[in-house]
Enzyme design. Structure first.
Site: not given
Ligand code: EPZ
Length: 432
Positions: A23-24, A93, A117, A122-123, A126, A306, A398
């Site tokens: 999915k991801n 998202r 969520c 979920r900021p 970045l 995850d 999902r």
């Molecule tokens: C991806 O989410 C995955 N989703 C998530 O999987 C997964 O948990 C996550 O990466 C971490 O591996 C998809 O790929 C669709 P991040 P993403 O940006 O991209 C912080 C599942 O169950 N952050 O890597 O949203 C954030 O808060 C889902 O399949 C900022 O601070 O995660 C977190 O602490 C759940 N500012 C860290 O970075 C930003 O602008 C990593 O988040 C973006 C992120």
């Protein structure tokens, strides 16, 4: 929306299943097709609700999307839009992945701002900082991201936190930018490599795949391509943990073992026997007793956040004291109260959960709060005495393709029932 799983304790899982596409990985691959006109093909795409939601977003933008079996065809010839509406972004998202390609292709994008969520904020700061660094103007009004740019301009950009999504958006925006973009502290998850392979096959010039420093030499245009989505390492990890919990012997096919090193190491430390070749993994936990192990999550290749909820179900079901610390999402513990309803003994303090495991879990009705929490509850139901009803399983739809039939293929007793009571779903999960 009211379906639920009835899961009964059963003998050890035995047999083999095929792992579906990730999915991801699929969601960024779909967004990337917006970068050019024409018909793109993505293979190994499972029929999942999140894939259907992203298809809705693409259609809203004027694309034709056809998903037959595991083959996804996206024709962007007639794409015109630059808006991803709130009702779709709220569902998922990852809809924000259209921000980068819309800016790169059309010089403008209106994307609803994703909310929080089930487990907290979920900021997307970045994502927005990256677009601004590429010379886009970004305004947030009425819950929407309004971004404008002439030609995006290549730049050096450092991610303050390793972010999969922000790395995806920066790759999708910079491939058509003027000049060169260098990304520092970029995410190195396998799904990023899959996207880089697709973009380079479309005519992009991206260097540094597999490292945290990516160099993107902007090009004037890209062309449609055909790409295979990589196997879903989180789906695979979920079934490996289920096999260990039930003391079974399970073989997973169509999987990439190298994507699961952290989990395989921990399962081996627990006492499970792990064998693998190029595209399969066999876990055998029939012989020796297993002992639970503590984990800390972190960016790839560390232990995946995850898989932490599923790992907690394993620790709750084995005698021993363990700690799970989540360095990615410090609040990702909605599943703790539901596991405790099954007789687990788990306490949360800060970004850690402390588990006193035992073999005396007992079945009960529980609610899934999000995709991976739901998976943890199903796994706990496999070993809890009696029957466990896992509700709100639309979350599982999902991201898990044919979950019940794959578990039944391994000998599990699990069935899906529709609940005729109208349950008021007050919360749509954005956790994806
Ligand atoms: C991806 O989410 C995955 N989703 C998530 O999987 C997964 O948990 C996550 O990466 C971490 O591996 C998809 O790929 C669709 P991040 P993403 O940006 O991209 C912080 C599942 O169950 N952050 O890597 O949203 C954030 O808060 C889902 O399949 C900022 O601070 O995660 C977190 O602490 C759940 N500012 C860290 O970075 C930003 O602008 C990593 O988040 C973006 C992120």
């Amino acid at each position: 929306m009211n379906d639920y799983y009835q899961v009964s304790a059963q003998p050890p899982l035995q047999g083999q299943i095929d792992i579906s596409g990730a999915k991801n990985a699929v969601l960024p691959l779909m967004a990337a097709t917006l970068l050019c006109k024409g018909k793109s093909i993505i293979n190994n795409v499972p029929q999942l609700d999140d894939v259907a939601t992203m298809a809705q977003v693409m259609r809203y933008l004027g694309a034709k999307v056809d998903h037959q079996g595991s083959r996804l065809t996206i024709d962007t010839q007639a794409c015109h839009g630059h808006q991803a509406p709130y009702h779709l972004v709220t569902k998922m998202r990852a809809s924000i992945y259209v921000l980068g390609p819309l800016l790169a292709r059309y010089g403008r994008a209106n994307v609803a701002l994703p909310g929080g969520c089930a487990w907290g904020p979920r900021p997307v700061d970045l994502h927005l900082a990256g677009m601004q660094a590429l010379a886009a103007k970004v305004e947030l009004t009425h819950g929407n991201i309004h971004a404008y740019a002439g030609k995006l301009k290549g730049v050096d950009f450092t991610f303050s936190t390793s972010s999969v999504g922000a790395t995806v958006n920066m790759l999708l925006a910079s491939v058509l930018a003027e000049g060169t973009t260098r990304l520092f502290n970029a995410a190195i998850e396998p799904e990023i490599d899959n996207l880089i392979d697709q973009l380079n096959a479309m005519g992009a010039n991206i260097f540094g795949k597999g490292t945290t420093t990516l160099c993107i030499a902007g090009v004037d245009q890209l062309a449609p391509t055909e790409i295979n989505a990589i196997p879903d390492r989180i789906e695979a990890g979920t079934y490996l943990i289920a096999a260990a919990m039930t003391r079974g012997r399970v073989r997973l096919n169509q999987v990439i073992p190298a994507h699961l090193t952290a989990l395989l190491t921990k399962l081996s430390d627990c006492g499970a026997d792990i064998q693998y070749d190029q595209d399969s993994i066999t876990l055998d936990a029939q012989r020796q007793g297993l002992r639970p192990m503590s984990i800390k999550t972190g960016p790839y290749p560390q232990f995946a956040t995850d898989l932490a909820p599923q790992w907690m179900a394993l620790c709750a079901s084995l005698p021993g004291i363990t700690q799970i610390t989540d360095h990615i999402y410090p609040d990702r513990f909605q599943h703790v109260d539901e596991l405790n309803r099954l007789g687990a003994n788990i306490r949360v303090k800060g970004n850690s959960a402390y588990i006193i495991g035992s073999t005396s879990l007992s079945g009960a009705p529980v609610n899934a709060s999000d995709l991976r929490a739901g998976a943890a509850l199903v796994l706990a139901g496999l070993v809890a005495n009696g029957t466990t009803e896992v509700r709100q399983i639309h979350h599982l739809d999902r991201g898990y393709h044919n979950l019940a039939s794959k578990l039944m293929q391994l000998g599990a007793t699990i069935q899906r029932d529709a609940d005729d009571t109208s349950v008021n779903v007050t919360h749509l999960s954005l956790c994806g």
